[in-house]
Scaffold this active site. Structure first.
Site, PDB file in Angstrom:
ATOM      1  N   ASP A   1      -7.473  -3.849  10.503  1.00  0.00           N
ATOM      2  CA  ASP A   1      -7.944  -4.844   9.541  1.00  0.00           C
ATOM      3  C   ASP A   1      -8.373  -6.161  10.201  1.00  0.00           C
ATOM      4  O   ASP A   1      -8.721  -7.112   9.513  1.00  0.00           O
ATOM      5  CB  ASP A   1      -6.862  -5.090   8.477  1.00  0.00           C
TER       6      ASP A   1
ATOM      7  N   ARG B   1     -10.125 -11.778   1.627  1.00  0.00           N
ATOM      8  CA  ARG B   1     -11.011 -12.806   1.067  1.00  0.00           C
ATOM      9  C   ARG B   1     -10.319 -14.154   0.997  1.00  0.00           C
ATOM     10  O   ARG B   1     -10.971 -15.192   1.012  1.00  0.00           O
ATOM     11  CB  ARG B   1     -11.547 -12.347  -0.298  1.00  0.00           C
TER      12      ARG B   1
ATOM     13  N   LYS C   1       0.847  -1.199   0.000  1.00  0.00           N
ATOM     14  CA  LYS C   1       0.000   0.000   0.000  1.00  0.00           C
ATOM     15  C   LYS C   1       0.878   1.243   0.000  1.00  0.00           C
ATOM     16  O   LYS C   1       1.938   1.235   0.620  1.00  0.00           O
ATOM     17  CB  LYS C   1      -0.868   0.017   1.264  1.00  0.00           C
TER      18      LYS C   1
HETATM   19  N1  BES Z   1      -8.104  -4.098   4.293  1.00  0.00           N
HETATM   20  C1  BES Z   1      -8.326  -3.592   2.997  1.00  0.00           C
HETATM   21  C2  BES Z   1      -9.655  -2.846   2.841  1.00  0.00           C
HETATM   22  C3  BES Z   1      -9.833  -1.597   3.648  1.00  0.00           C
HETATM   23  C4  BES Z   1      -9.612  -0.366   3.068  1.00  0.00           C
HETATM   24  C5  BES Z   1     -10.272  -1.649   4.947  1.00  0.00           C
HETATM   25  C6  BES Z   1      -9.792   0.785   3.802  1.00  0.00           C
HETATM   26  C7  BES Z   1     -10.460  -0.495   5.689  1.00  0.00           C
HETATM   27  C8  BES Z   1     -10.224   0.730   5.105  1.00  0.00           C
HETATM   28  C9  BES Z   1      -8.281  -4.724   1.970  1.00  0.00           C
HETATM   29  O1  BES Z   1      -7.524  -5.824   2.308  1.00  0.00           O
HETATM   30  C10 BES Z   1      -7.703  -4.127   0.729  1.00  0.00           C
HETATM   31  O2  BES Z   1      -6.562  -3.791   0.774  1.00  0.00           O
HETATM   32  N2  BES Z   1      -8.501  -3.996  -0.298  1.00  0.00           N
HETATM   33  C11 BES Z   1      -8.073  -3.388  -1.491  1.00  0.00           C
HETATM   34  C12 BES Z   1      -8.358  -4.321  -2.622  1.00  0.00           C
HETATM   35  C13 BES Z   1      -7.728  -3.869  -3.905  1.00  0.00           C
HETATM   36  C14 BES Z   1      -6.343  -4.404  -3.974  1.00  0.00           C
HETATM   37  C15 BES Z   1      -8.503  -4.397  -5.043  1.00  0.00           C
HETATM   38  C16 BES Z   1      -8.883  -2.100  -1.634  1.00  0.00           C
HETATM   39  O3  BES Z   1     -10.068  -2.138  -1.379  1.00  0.00           O
HETATM   40  O4  BES Z   1      -8.285  -1.078  -1.950  1.00  0.00           O
HETATM   41 ZN    ZN Z   2      -7.172  -6.122   4.342  1.00  0.00          ZN
HETATM   42 ZN    ZN Z   3      -5.462  -5.573   1.636  1.00  0.00          ZN
END
Ligand code: BES
Ligand code: ZN
Ligand code: ZN
Length: 500
Positions: free
Chosen positions: A273, A337, A262
């Site tokens: 998370d 997931r 990230k």
């Molecule tokens: N843990 C994150 C989702 C999340 C984002 C939770 C903001 C709380 C606040 C999840 O694992 C993630 O990183 N999702 C990504 C997926 C992307 C790679 C398609 C996202 O939603 O940006």
């Molecule tokens: Zn996550």
């Molecule tokens: Zn993630």
């Protein structure tokens, strides 16, 4: 994890500060109404006025004139009002508070108990890394006899149980990733759930997870120094088991994104998370203090840390999940997931009547619904709507989101059964929900080693709490951090259905 908080008490002294709730009607009858109006207080929702000479805090509870709206959450929220009352006193040294009067139209147990809980939760402050408060500063909230009359003993018990469950949720979600990681979590849980003989506690180590073939979990957690662990707790009811419910929570104690790392601004707060796990263990803790008669509750979470390292799982890997279904990794940041794939399969093997999962799963959920709402999805309309109505009753914002079958196609892999990211752009929270559904219906499974007598489908609801689990100050509690959102609604649903 240290914290301070007002306690709910059944006794009070004369020096307690009185909280007086006023709506328009009771305001109009107030002997000093003109002076109060001059000071800007007219009894409107969330207005507060501290009157030191009378040792009194006035709190307004007249909700705005009704506008034409279909918003079921646009109404007085007494949990929020309780937190507001606390905030009006937060900077004072007041240590004893008495809820002394409530307008006649709010003389009911639901209003009063939500107000009390909101006050207690508003006052919760994590103090692990700040100067501890002076030793014996016990702070209490109690009720005048008139207000206490609205609550039976059962309600007081439920308030205290919910308070302990929400505290646990918030303390775990607010804990730093150093304090709470897959290595430390078992000890923490053992300290929390000590001497409770209605519980069964099981842990599956990294090696055991490798052995049973839960690669969705082991691959995601592999690069971390703290290897994954799966927790499975069972709460036994006092009488004959009539139904089983499985609560599954996403438990990423940190999500760096993995090799698809990230960018920095997006990484901050990813200690949250494990908010799904925090929600489910909060519900579980609450229920463990209450007397469930016929419902057996299972809490299942795979705790893992999504990190980078020479051994990290990679985009292009194809994982074989516990269910036997294979998943191509398109992006290592869609890791929740993957761990949930196996945790959900694990849940189905208990043959539950209901499965509910909660996960801080997608940023898309926040894009679509803002961080005010949980996205509620599922495979059974009746079950989903009944849970939704519990969220509405408890004034915890959730929106029902349909999962259109037409999007399922986009999750099909080329070299695998599934991909962890769809081809489709948009509605990432919905395609994530659809992805999870493949691990609910055992007819999809190909893992013959699981040796399922009869392959089954299960009633299932998925809660994407990415926005609601942890957020900035515009939540009910006015708190910057873990919210405890969902504990009241899920507990309420389980309690309401216990006897049927
Ligand atoms: N843990 C994150 C989702 C999340 C984002 C939770 C903001 C709380 C606040 C999840 O694992 C993630 O990183 N999702 C990504 C997926 C992307 C790679 C398609 C996202 O939603 O940006
Ligand atoms: Zn996550
Ligand atoms: Zn993630």
């Amino acid at each position: 994890m240290q914290a301070t908080q007002f306690e709910f008490s059944t006794t009070s002294t004369d020096s307690a500060l009185n909280i007086v709730l006023l709506d328009k009607k009771s305001f109009k009858k107030h002997s000093n109404k003109d002076t109060l109006a001059q000071l800007g207080f007219e009894g409107n929702f969330k207005q507060t006025l501290l009157i030191p000479s009378e040792n009194t805090l006035l709190v307004g509870c007249e909700f705005k004139e009704k506008v034409m709206t279909s918003d079921p959450y646009y109404q007085l929220n007494s949990y929020e009002l309780g937190a507001t009352a606390y905030h009006a006193l937060a900077s004072t040294k007041v240590s004893e508070v008495l809820l002394s009067s409530v307008p006649a139209s709010f003389h009911n147990a639901d209003f009063v108990s939500d107000f009390v809980l909101g006050f207690l939760q508003g006052s919760l402050k994590i103090t692990t890394f700040t100067k501890p408060p002076k030793k014996d500063t016990k702070r209490t909230l109690s009720l005048s006899p008139e207000v206490a009359d609205t609550l039976s003993g059962g309600y007081i018990h439920i308030i205290n149980a919910l308070n302990s469950g929400i505290n646990l949720n918030r303390q775990l979600v607010d804990a730093t990733p150093f304090e709470l990681n897959p290595d430390t979590v078992v000890d923490i849980l053992e300290q929390v759930f000590v001497d409770q003989d209605n519980l069964e506690k099981n842990y599956y180590s990294y090696n055991q997870l490798l052995e049973i073939g839960a690669e969705g979990i082991t691959a995601v957690g592999r690069a971390s120094e703290h290897k994954p662990v799966l927790v499975h707790y069972i709460l036994k009811p006092s009488k004959k088991v009539k139904r089983k419910i499985a609560l599954v929570g996403k438990g990423l104690t940190y999500d760096s994104g993995g090799l698809d790392i990230k960018i920095s601004g997006h990484m901050k707060t990813m200690k949250c998370d494990m908010g799904g796990a925090g929600l489910m263990v909060g519900v579980f803790k609450t229920l463990s203090h209450l007397d469930l008669e016929h419902t057996e509750v299972h809490w299942i979470t795979a705790f893992a840390e999504n990190m980078v390292g020479g051994d990290a799982y990679k985009p292009d890997d194809i994982l074989t999940t516990l269910s036997g279904q294979t998943v191509e990794v398109v992006n290592t940041d869609a890791e929740g997931r993957l761990t949930l794939s196996d945790a959900l399969t694990f849940a189905t093997m208990e043959n539950p009547d209901y499965i509910i999962d909660a996960a801080t799963l997608t940023g898309a959920c926040i894009f679509a619904l803002t961080d005010h709402y949980t996205a509620l999805m599922g495979n059974d309309d009746e079950f989903a709507r009944s849970l939704l109505s519990s969220f509405e009753t408890n004034q915890e914002r959730a929106q029902y989101v349909a999962m259109p079958e037409i999007l399922r196609e986009t999750l099909k892999g080329d070299l695998s059964d599934l991909k962890n990211l769809p081809d489709a752009k948009g509605a990432g929270h919905v395609t994530a929900g659809l992805y999870l559904s493949h691990f609910i219906n055992q007819n999809n499974f190909r893992n013959e080693a699981l040796d399922l007598d009869e392959k089954k489908e299960y009633r299932w609801v998925h809660l994407d709490i990415a926005g609601t689990s942890y957020n900035k100050k515009h939540n009910e509690l006015g708190y910057n951090g873990a919210t405890g959102h969902g504990v009241r609604s899920l507990t309420h649903w389980i309690l309401t259905n216990d006897n049927s």
